[in-house]
Design a protein around this motif. Structure first.
Motif, PDB file in Angstrom:
ATOM      1  N   ILE A   1       0.854  -1.001  -0.309  1.00 28.02           N
ATOM      2  CA  ILE A   1       0.152  -0.112  -0.062  1.00 28.02           C
ATOM      3  C   ILE A   1       1.424   1.384   0.405  1.00 28.02           C
ATOM      4  N   GLN A   2       2.081   1.523   0.865  1.00 28.63           N
ATOM      5  CA  GLN A   2       2.954   2.633   0.721  1.00 28.63           C
ATOM      6  C   GLN A   2       3.595   2.540  -0.524  1.00 28.63           C
ATOM      7  N   VAL A   3       3.367   1.934  -1.479  1.00 34.10           N
ATOM      8  CA  VAL A   3       3.780   1.798  -2.452  1.00 34.10           C
ATOM      9  C   VAL A   3       2.707   3.193  -3.587  1.00 34.10           C
ATOM     10  N   MET A   4       1.765   2.135  -3.906  1.00 30.60           N
ATOM     11  CA  MET A   4       0.915   2.813  -3.973  1.00 30.60           C
ATOM     12  C   MET A   4       0.027   4.598  -3.242  1.00 30.60           C
ATOM     13  N   GLU A   5       0.540   4.276  -2.088  1.00 26.40           N
ATOM     14  CA  GLU A   5       0.490   5.571  -1.837  1.00 26.40           C
ATOM     15  C   GLU A   5       0.871   6.751  -2.585  1.00 26.40           C
ATOM     16  N   GLN A   6       2.341   6.585  -2.474  1.00 26.24           N
ATOM     17  CA  GLN A   6       3.957   7.437  -2.777  1.00 26.24           C
ATOM     18  C   GLN A   6       3.568   8.174  -4.188  1.00 26.24           C
ATOM     19  N   HIS A   7       2.617   7.084  -4.835  1.00 23.73           N
ATOM     20  CA  HIS A   7       2.603   7.284  -6.098  1.00 23.73           C
ATOM     21  C   HIS A   7       1.270   8.241  -6.416  1.00 23.73           C
ATOM     22  N   PHE A   8       0.746   7.896  -5.850  1.00 24.73           N
ATOM     23  CA  PHE A   8      -0.514   8.531  -5.933  1.00 24.73           C
ATOM     24  C   PHE A   8      -0.369  10.490  -4.975  1.00 24.73           C
ATOM     25  N   GLN A   9       0.436  10.022  -3.665  1.00 23.63           N
ATOM     26  CA  GLN A   9       1.226  11.625  -3.357  1.00 23.63           C
ATOM     27  C   GLN A   9       2.640  12.139  -3.879  1.00 23.63           C
ATOM     28  N   ALA A  10       2.899  11.746  -4.943  1.00 25.00           N
ATOM     29  CA  ALA A  10       3.459  12.531  -5.730  1.00 25.00           C
ATOM     30  C   ALA A  10       1.972  13.070  -7.277  1.00 25.00           C
ATOM     31  N   MET A  11       0.956  12.645  -7.423  1.00 27.71           N
ATOM     32  CA  MET A  11       0.442  12.731  -8.707  1.00 27.71           C
ATOM     33  C   MET A  11      -0.638  13.453  -7.755  1.00 27.71           C
ATOM     34  N   VAL A  12      -1.612  13.178  -6.977  1.00 27.25           N
ATOM     35  CA  VAL A  12      -2.827  13.283  -6.736  1.00 27.25           C
ATOM     36  C   VAL A  12      -2.571  15.095  -6.667  1.00 27.25           C
ATOM     37  N   PRO A  13      -2.229  16.118  -5.291  1.00 32.98           N
ATOM     38  CA  PRO A  13      -1.778  17.139  -4.932  1.00 32.98           C
ATOM     39  C   PRO A  13      -1.340  18.618  -6.242  1.00 32.98           C
ATOM     40  N   VAL A  14      -1.041  17.335  -7.552  1.00 28.90           N
ATOM     41  CA  VAL A  14      -0.636  18.876  -8.380  1.00 28.90           C
ATOM     42  C   VAL A  14      -1.864  18.979  -8.735  1.00 28.90           C
ATOM     43  N   ILE A  15      -2.972  18.338  -9.354  1.00 28.76           N
ATOM     44  CA  ILE A  15      -4.622  17.913  -9.652  1.00 28.76           C
ATOM     45  C   ILE A  15      -5.229  19.074  -8.930  1.00 28.76           C
ATOM     46  N   VAL A  16      -5.431  18.904  -7.564  1.00 29.86           N
ATOM     47  CA  VAL A  16      -6.196  19.755  -6.903  1.00 29.86           C
ATOM     48  C   VAL A  16      -5.071  20.795  -6.519  1.00 29.86           C
ATOM     49  N   ASP A  17      -4.378  21.427  -6.510  1.00 33.50           N
ATOM     50  CA  ASP A  17      -3.011  22.256  -7.052  1.00 33.50           C
ATOM     51  C   ASP A  17      -4.032  22.968  -8.111  1.00 33.50           C
ATOM     52  N   TYR A  18      -3.818  22.480  -8.869  1.00 33.41           N
ATOM     53  CA  TYR A  18      -4.303  23.745 -10.487  1.00 33.41           C
ATOM     54  C   TYR A  18      -5.301  23.762 -10.470  1.00 33.41           C
ATOM     55  N   CYS A  19      -6.417  22.410  -9.567  1.00 33.89           N
ATOM     56  CA  CYS A  19      -7.734  23.172  -9.819  1.00 33.89           C
ATOM     57  C   CYS A  19      -8.341  23.944  -8.848  1.00 33.89           C
ATOM     58  N   LEU A  20      -7.538  23.694  -7.904  1.00 28.87           N
ATOM     59  CA  LEU A  20      -8.007  24.845  -7.058  1.00 28.87           C
ATOM     60  C   LEU A  20      -7.952  26.743  -7.156  1.00 28.87           C
ATOM     61  N   LEU A  21      -6.763  26.712  -8.292  1.00 34.42           N
ATOM     62  CA  LEU A  21      -6.230  27.731  -8.370  1.00 34.42           C
ATOM     63  C   LEU A  21      -7.373  28.654  -9.954  1.00 34.42           C
ATOM     64  N   LEU A  22      -7.377  27.657 -10.743  1.00 37.96           N
ATOM     65  CA  LEU A  22      -8.299  27.721 -11.964  1.00 37.96           C
ATOM     66  C   LEU A  22      -9.798  28.569 -11.496  1.00 37.96           C
ATOM     67  N   GLN A  23      -9.642  28.272  -9.834  1.00 35.10           N
ATOM     68  CA  GLN A  23     -10.784  28.202  -9.523  1.00 35.10           C
ATOM     69  C   GLN A  23     -11.939  27.184 -10.235  1.00 35.10           C
ATOM     70  N   ARG A  24     -11.327  25.914  -9.810  1.00 32.29           N
ATOM     71  CA  ARG A  24     -13.000  24.803 -10.979  1.00 32.29           C
ATOM     72  C   ARG A  24     -13.130  24.033  -9.645  1.00 32.29           C
ATOM     73  N   LYS A  25     -13.734  24.191  -8.730  1.00 34.21           N
ATOM     74  CA  LYS A  25     -14.060  23.244  -7.811  1.00 34.21           C
ATOM     75  C   LYS A  25     -14.906  22.823  -7.867  1.00 34.21           C
ATOM     76  N   ASP A  26     -15.825  23.250  -9.062  1.00 34.48           N
ATOM     77  CA  ASP A  26     -16.808  22.369  -9.856  1.00 34.48           C
ATOM     78  C   ASP A  26     -16.181  20.592 -10.258  1.00 34.48           C
ATOM     79  N   LEU A  27     -14.893  21.339 -10.873  1.00 28.48           N
ATOM     80  CA  LEU A  27     -14.028  20.369 -11.578  1.00 28.48           C
ATOM     81  C   LEU A  27     -13.812  18.877 -10.581  1.00 28.48           C
ATOM     82  N   LEU A  28     -13.039  20.214  -9.796  1.00 22.85           N
ATOM     83  CA  LEU A  28     -12.217  19.383  -8.928  1.00 22.85           C
ATOM     84  C   LEU A  28     -13.687  17.943  -7.611  1.00 22.85           C
ATOM     85  N   PHE A  29     -14.480  18.401  -7.384  1.00 24.83           N
ATOM     86  CA  PHE A  29     -14.675  18.131  -7.150  1.00 24.83           C
ATOM     87  C   PHE A  29     -16.746  16.810  -7.487  1.00 24.83           C
TER      88      PHE A  29
END
Length: 1426
Positions: free
Chosen positions: A568-596
């Motif tokens: 599970i740790q390997v999968m967590e490391q994989h997503f921890q590297a990638m998912v925050p990027v999606i969240v960051d840019y959705c919020l920067l673009l003010q697209r909460k509709d897209l995010l949620f």
């Protein structure tokens, strides 16, 4: 700052985009290189080399040989099309800065002479910009250049010029003209003419693309009609013969061109057509004899800038090897600017480039010029009067040397360094956007034309050196594109569009970088942007849409690339590297509709990804950047953290979320079970507008143990603290734990909380419950903090009737609860009355408190029957008084009770109010905790201004009354106090001190400087009798310390002190005093008598243990006596010395005479050793014959007992032999030193000087030409030569001991900065060592010349000898042996006989041995080289 026109990006993008689409369509080739290693460079280079493979261009065998025309016009198999933009589409940022002058092929591996010159690197920001440039091979043109070289001997390419056509010159004199589709349209010239004229060394196409100028290596110039291919002019006399054409340039006027030849001259060519005859007139603008020009650049303007006021001047920039010139060709020739270079590397290439830029909303030409590693920018403007002004802009410092500079638009420049690397730079920020390696182009260099090899190499070395790296004619820019001519190919570079830059990163799988780059486009912070048009909102929308597409692709890729198996740790490391990027840019673009919605649904497919997604939201929620989360996500978020047992995180999240959409009861239950009290309170307040229920729940937990008198657990203490803070927030109108209560609810909440606190009984109360349970509980929990909360609340109250009633009611309840109960501590009761006193002391007070209650509190706190918590009671009462409670008490009764209760701090507080400072001293002395502070108190009263004379006198009188107590408390402090304030009353103090021990301690603290009191002894003026009284007490109480004390003590009389020490039989002290008095013999007799008595004791005592204290005593006394004799022998005559040493020797030998030889005493060996020590010591002062004679005259030894003193005599003879050897060795060494010194001195003085030049280094005139009669020539050993007058004017003389010493101006001025103070100090010490000087008259002076008169008959060294001697001393690097021995002999005569002893009596005397650089050198002196 510069403001570029808004339409720049639009038009630039149209140009670049068209070219890019065509190039991608025709040969599908991308060769942009970046520092990222996004592309596998090796594979790409192989691919390019394959494109120009020889086999591809092999022509099959045919029956009839092809003609030149057919070969050069053959089409390529792939039918590539290369479309250049229509010039009308170009804006000012893509103006053709014209062909970047090229000449013939030179060795592309010419040595880079400047690779050692490196400066600070520009910021490395490639990761921000991606690949900025697209680098493409023009396959059609490249193939035909190679074909022409192979098939018709066209030769290798040498020059390129680009307009709407591309012209390539070759080494055999042909010019190949290609159209926009890379088709060969014309082949101008032939190889026979090429044999006559040499290679084409420069090309230029005019503005309307109708004429081509060709310059040749042998100096000829031809003009061609590009429509018909006809030769219009062949010019052979435009410039001096035998020089190659380096540059040929059309100006904006088609009848005017400029050429520059390898002689460094510049000529203006005017083309005319008279009666059908074409002519060319030549005018020299700049002669190479004034400095060789190697680069020229006329200012070209676009059609839409034809009316610009500066175009009428037809400006031309020229770069010579020493300066830059800007001249106007029209209306008449005029030089507008000259700009000299600084010091430059002679092999670096001068570069010039014009471009129109917008500065402050005005478009004006800017000239970039550089040589080496600095680029200067000059803005050229025309003022209202018609004059041209040039202003210098911010220049660019590089860490590499340039060989080419090209504007790609007004913001972006492309630089080529000597290692063939391209650097793309944003001009305004000076940021390096990209570096591209272009060594595979195999760039053509101009070296052979700069060296003019075709005409015999008749050029200067300087121009030939610059030509090593010259590639002017190999690089040409047009329409925002730059063309690079290689030996077998032509490449083009252009800016990528913003979309292409993002896509390029996506192809390299650099998704994060692609998103970062896209965001910089969105925010308008990116550099070299192409293809974004419209206003800011429109541009943002376009980029945002592209970013959303990338985010979807990124999310899909994150799910696809997730490892299927493993931990599970390997999968967590994989997503921890990638998912925050999606969240960051959705919020920067003010697209909460897209995010949620879509993103959350997509990521929820994988449980690990969902968990990481929810954890990413936490920091945004906590910083209040994310509000309005959907109920489903909110629920999942709380459940996720609950499952992971991260309850603290859950609490932090809940208090930042709008929880109205959740199940309130479920959340409250969860919070209570997990002890999340902050969250529970928040949910009640925000979810239900309920403010009382949380308090009731918390009270139920903490009240029972408090009422039962039990200690609270840590958890209960936390709950109690939260309860207090919550009540404070509610009463102050603030929400808990953060924010504010809605304004309309504030009064309601305050009333509810007050009503709750003052309830008589709690809900569901038992019959045993005491009244006012909530107030009672809070007072028991933390009285001070609860009262602080009430005090803050009272501050906020308005003075309305209801508020006054609330306050009085609360106060009454507090008094009722605390005064009527005995289970509160004095501290708690004190806190209440301190609180009340503060409230009553307010000017607008409306409270009423019965005064008898304060009397009860006073009785309670001062009750003498209870000794427990004494300091706590005192502190509480003090706080109560300081808070204003003093007005509630009768002061006399208060003081009486405080004294009875021993509350000395209370007494001090009261006395200070009444200015009875003397009584405060009693308070300090009685208080065991603070008694030592009495000294500081007395000192402050007596020294700090503001107290009256009577107050100070009363304090001092009180201190005098208690002086014995003060001295016994701290003698040092007492002495310091007396010495500081009442030094004239010391005798009175001494009288008051009846106790002798106290008096002794007091006087020791006062008089002994080692006790460390900070008093100036000179100001005290203590009479000698007091000092002698102290010495007598010292003899009584501490006899062993008398000698040490006397050494540091001052102000005692010797005679009286000697009487005191004799009274107490302190013989060593008496001897010390006699010696100090000058009675050496008297001191010696006392020491001798003491020694003899101890020797007698030693002889009479029987055999004892080996460690005999008496023997040790004898040794110590003997050594002290020897030291006494040695100290004083220097100042005595021979007879007086013998009167000291012989009795001492006799005393030491007497016990040995008495002992019988048959039975030697136990200590005979030790005594013999001591006797030998006496002999050795006296030998330094008394001649050996005298000693031997005295021994042999002794009646005992005179009768034949020489055997007993044999050891003594042999020892003396050994000493004599040693000293004789030492003397001989010293004499030998001194003789060697003297010989070596004289040899070197003679060699130094006799050595001649060799001047470096025959002129004065200051006035630069030859030394013979000066006619001043008294002037002399001064030559230094460094080789510099001066007139003496010049040196005097520069203040290069110093007066040392009446002599003039010269210093070399050049050598000293180079070190002058920062060393002025050092030099001045050295001159003062006489250590300055100028260069060796020889003085000779510049012309023979007459007999009457006063300069020749002898200054003095005193024998002194002349300056040469002084100089030689200084050099000699410096060479030896240390003190001479003679100096060492001289100082040793001087020291023997001084008071201190030890050479390494500490301080000398004279501060001016500097010992060699005390010098920090002193080292004994046990080696022969160095041998100097002639």
């Amino acid at each position: 700052m510069e403001n570029e026109p808004d339409h720049e990006n639009v038009e630039q993008s149209l140009c670049a985009k068209t070219a890019e689409e065509e190039l991608n369509k025709s040969f599908n080739l991308e060769t942009s290189l970046s520092k990222f290693s996004y592309i596998d460079l090796d594979k790409e280079l192989e691919f390019k080399n394959d494109l120009i493979d020889d086999k591809e261009f092999d022509i099959p065998q045919v029956d009839t040989p092809p003609t030149l025309e057919s070969i050069l016009n053959e089409t390529d198999d792939e039918e590539e099309s290369f479309v250049l933009e229509d010039p009308t589409l170009l804006n000012i940022d893509t103006i053709d800065s014209h062909s970047y002058d090229t000449s013939s092929v030179a060795s592309s591996d010419s040595g880079d002479r400047t690779n050692l010159k490196r400066k600070k690197r520009l910021p490395d920001s490639f990761s921000l910009h991606g690949s900025v440039m697209r680098h493409s091979l023009l396959k059609g043109i490249s193939a035909q250049i190679v074909s022409a070289a192979d098939k018709v001997d066209a030769g290798l390419p040498t020059a390129i010029a680009v307009s709407s056509l591309i012209a390539v010159g070759t080494s055999h004199g042909l010019a190949l003209i290609f159209d926009q589709n890379q088709a060969l349209r014309l082949c101008l010239g032939n190889t026979s003419v090429g044999g006559q004229y040499g290679a084409i060394s420069a090309l230029s196409i005019n503005n309307d693309c109708s004429r081509l100028l060709c310059g040749f290596a042998k100096g000829q110039i031809t003009m061609w009609d590009l429509a018909s291919g006809k030769l219009l002019r062949s010019i052979t006399d435009a410039h001096p013969p035998g020089t190659a054409i380096l540059h040929i340039k059309f100006t904006d006027d088609p009848t005017l061109a400029i050429c520059n030849d390898s002689g460094g001259s510049v000529f203006e060519l005017t083309f005319k057509r008279v009666m059908g005859v074409r002519t060319c007139e030549s005018r020299c603008l700049f002669s190479g004899s004034k400095g060789e020009v190697c680069c020229i650049e006329p200012l070209h303007s676009k059609p839409d800038l034809k009316d610009h006021p500066i175009t009428q001047f037809s400006l031309l920039a020229m770069a010579s090897l020493t300066k830059i010139l800007v001249i106007g060709l029209k209306p008449s020739l005029k030089v507008w600017m000259t700009f000299p270079y600084g010091r430059m590397d002679p092999s670096s290439v001068p570069l010039l480039a014009w471009h129109f830029v917008a500065v402050h909303n005005y478009v004006n030409p800017m000239l970039a010029f550089c040589r080496g590693d600095v680029v200067h920018f000059l803005l050229v403007k025309r003022d209202e009067s018609g004059a041209i002004h040039v202003t210098k802009q911010k220049h660019l410092h590089l860490y590499y040397d340039l060989i080419n500079f090209t504007w790609i638009n007004s913001r972006t420049v492309v630089l080529l360094d000597s290692a063939e690397k391209l650097h793309v730079i944003d001009r305004q920020t000076q940021e390096e956007l990209e570096t591209v390696e272009i060594s595979e182009v195999q760039l053509v260099y101009n070296s052979s034309h700069f060296k003019s090899l075709a005409t015999g190499g008749n050029v200067s070395q300087a121009l030939a050196l610059v030509g090593e790296k010259a590639c002017y004619q190999s690089i040409s820019s047009f329409g925002g594109q730059i063309f690079y001519l290689g030996t077998r190919s032509v490449y083009v570079m252009m800016l990528r569009s913003w979309r292409e830059r993002v896509d390029h990163l996506l192809k390299q799988d650099c998704l994060t970088e692609a998103l970062a780059l896209a965001w910089s486009f969105h925010e308008g912070k990116a550099k070299a942007v192409v293809g974004l048009s419209g206003d800011a909102s429109k541009r943002k929308a376009v980029v945002a849409d592209r970013m959303v597409e990338i985010l979807f692709y990124y999310a899909d890729r994150a799910l696809k690339k997730c490892p299927d198996q493993g931990k599970i740790q390997v999968m967590e490391q994989h997503f921890q590297a990638m998912v925050p990027v999606i969240v960051d840019y959705c919020l920067l673009l003010q697209r909460k509709d897209l995010l949620f919605s879509q993103m959350y649904d997509k990521l929820s497919e994988n449980s690990v990804a969902k968990g990481v997604f929810l954890e990413c939201l936490e920091p945004y929620i906590l910083s209040d950047k994310l509000v309005g989360i959907t109920p489903q996500v909110m629920k999942d978020l709380i459940v996720h953290f609950q499952d992971k047992k991260l309850m603290e995180n859950v609490e932090a999240l809940i208090v930042h979320m709008d929880i109205t959409s959740l199940d309130i009861q479920q959340v409250v239950l969860m919070c209570w079970e997990n002890r999340l009290y902050d969250a529970m309170i928040y949910v009640y307040n925000r979810g239900m507008n309920e403010f009382i229920s949380p308090m009731e729940k918390l009270f139920k937990v903490i009240a029972p143990p408090l009422n039962a008198g039990k200690t609270l657990t840590d958890e209960q203490v936390v709950m109690g603290n939260k309860l207090l803070v919550y009540i404070s927030c509610c009463l102050a109108g603030r929400a808990y734990p953060l924010g504010d209560i809605p304004e309309d609810l504030v009064p309601l909440v305050k009333n509810q909380v007050f009503e709750f606190l003052i309830r008589l009984h709690s809900a569901e109360a038992s019959p045993e419950e005491e009244i006012y349970p909530y107030v009672r509980t809070l007072l028991h929990f933390d009285t001070r903090e609860f009262l602080n909360v009430l005090a803050l609340t009272f501050e906020d109250f308005k003075n309305d009737k209801q508020a006054v009633e609330y306050q009085q009611r609360i106060v009454d309840i507090l008094l009722k609860v605390m005064v009527e109960n005995s289970d509160f501590t004095p501290s708690q009761v004190g806190c209440l009355f301190t609180f009340l006193a503060r409230q009553l002391a307010k000017p607008d007070n409306t409270l009423f408190v019965n005064r008898t209650l304060f009397d009860q509190v006073l009785e309670f706190l001062c009750s003498p029957d209870d000794d427990s918590r004494h300091s706590e009671r005192q502190q509480v009462l003090l706080e109560l008084l300081q808070a204003g409670g003093i007005v509630q008490f009768e002061e006399s009764r208060l003081i009486c009770m405080a004294e009875k209760a021993e509350f000395y701090q209370i007494c001090e507080f009261m006395y200070e109010r009444e200015h009875q400072y003397d009584k405060i001293i009693d308070c300090y002395l009685r208080d065991p905790l603070r008694e030592e502070e009495v000294f500081n108190y007395i000192h402050n009263i007596l020294s700090i201004p503001g107290h009256s004379v009577e107050e100070k006198r009363s304090v001092w009188q009180k201190a005098m009354d208690h002086i014995e107590e003060l001295v016994s408390l701290k003698p040092c402090k007492a002495a310091e106090l007396v010495a500081t304030h009442f030094s004239e009353q010391i005798e009175i103090v001494i009288e008051k001190l009846q106790n002798q021990v106290l008096l002794f301690k007091f006087l020791r603290s006062l008089l002994d400087p080692r006790e460390g009191i900070h008093v100036n002894q000179e100001l005290l003026q203590i009479s000698p009798c007091i000092t002698e009284q102290f010495i007598e007490l010292l003899c009584q109480f501490s006899p062993t310390q008398v000698t040490d004390t006397l050494q540091v003590l001052e102000g005692y009389r010797l005679e009286e002190t000697i009487q005191i020490t004799q009274k107490y039989q302190l013989h060593e002290v008496t001897a010390y005093l006699l010696e100090k008095k000058g009675d050496i013999h008297g001191a010696f007799l006392i020491m001798l008598k003491r020694l003899q008595s101890k020797l007698e004791e030693l002889m009479h005592q029987g055999e004892n243990t080996k460690e005999d204290p008496l023997l040790k005593d004898v040794e110590d006394t003997t050594l002290e006596t020897i030291a006494l004799c040695q100290r004083n022998s220097h100042n005595l005559n021979q007879q007086q010395r013998e009167a000291l040493w012989f009795p001492l020797l006799e005393a030491m030998m007497a016990p040995q005479k008495l002992s019988s030889s048959a039975a030697p005493p136990l200590h005979s060996e030790a005594l013999k050793s001591l006797t030998m020590q006496v002999l050795n010591s006296m030998a330094a002062f008394i001649a050996l014959p005298s000693i031997l004679q005295r021994i042999l005259q002794d009646p005992v030894y005179g009768k034949g007992k020489l055997g007993e003193i044999q050891g003594l005599i042999l020892g003396m003879l050994d000493t004599f032999n040693y000293e004789q050897t030492l003397l001989e060795t010293t004499t030998s060494l001194l003789n060697q030193d003297l010989h070596w010194s004289l040899c070197n001195l003679r060699a130094s003085v006799a050595r001649g000087l060799n001047p470096k030049q025959d002129y004065c280094s200051i006035c630069l005139q030859q030394y013979k030409r000066r006619q001043e009669m008294a002037d002399e020539i001064i030559v230094f050993s460094c080789g510099h030569l001066y007139h003496s007058f010049c040196l005097q004017n520069k203040e290069c003389t110093t007066e040392i001991e009446g002599q003039t010493r010269w210093t070399c101006y050049k050598c000293s001025s180079s070190n002058k900065v920062g060393k002025l103070t050092e030099n001045s100090s050295e001159i003062k010490k006489g250590r300055i060592t100028p260069s060796q000087v020889k003085v000779s008259p510049s012309c023979h002076p007459s007999k009457g010349d006063p300069a020749v008169k002898k200054a003095t008959s005193e024998p002194v060294l002349d300056p040469q000898q002084m100089q030689a001697f200084d050099q000699l001393c410096h060479l030896y690097r240390g003190s001479s042996r003679l100096a060492l021995l001289t100082e040793l002999s001087q020291n023997r005569g001084s008071e201190s006989y030890r050479p390494f002893s500490g301080s000398q009596s004279s501060p001016a005397f500097n010992s060699i041995f005390q010098n920090e650089n002193f080292q004994l050198q046990l080696i022969p002196p160095p041998v100097t080289e002639d």
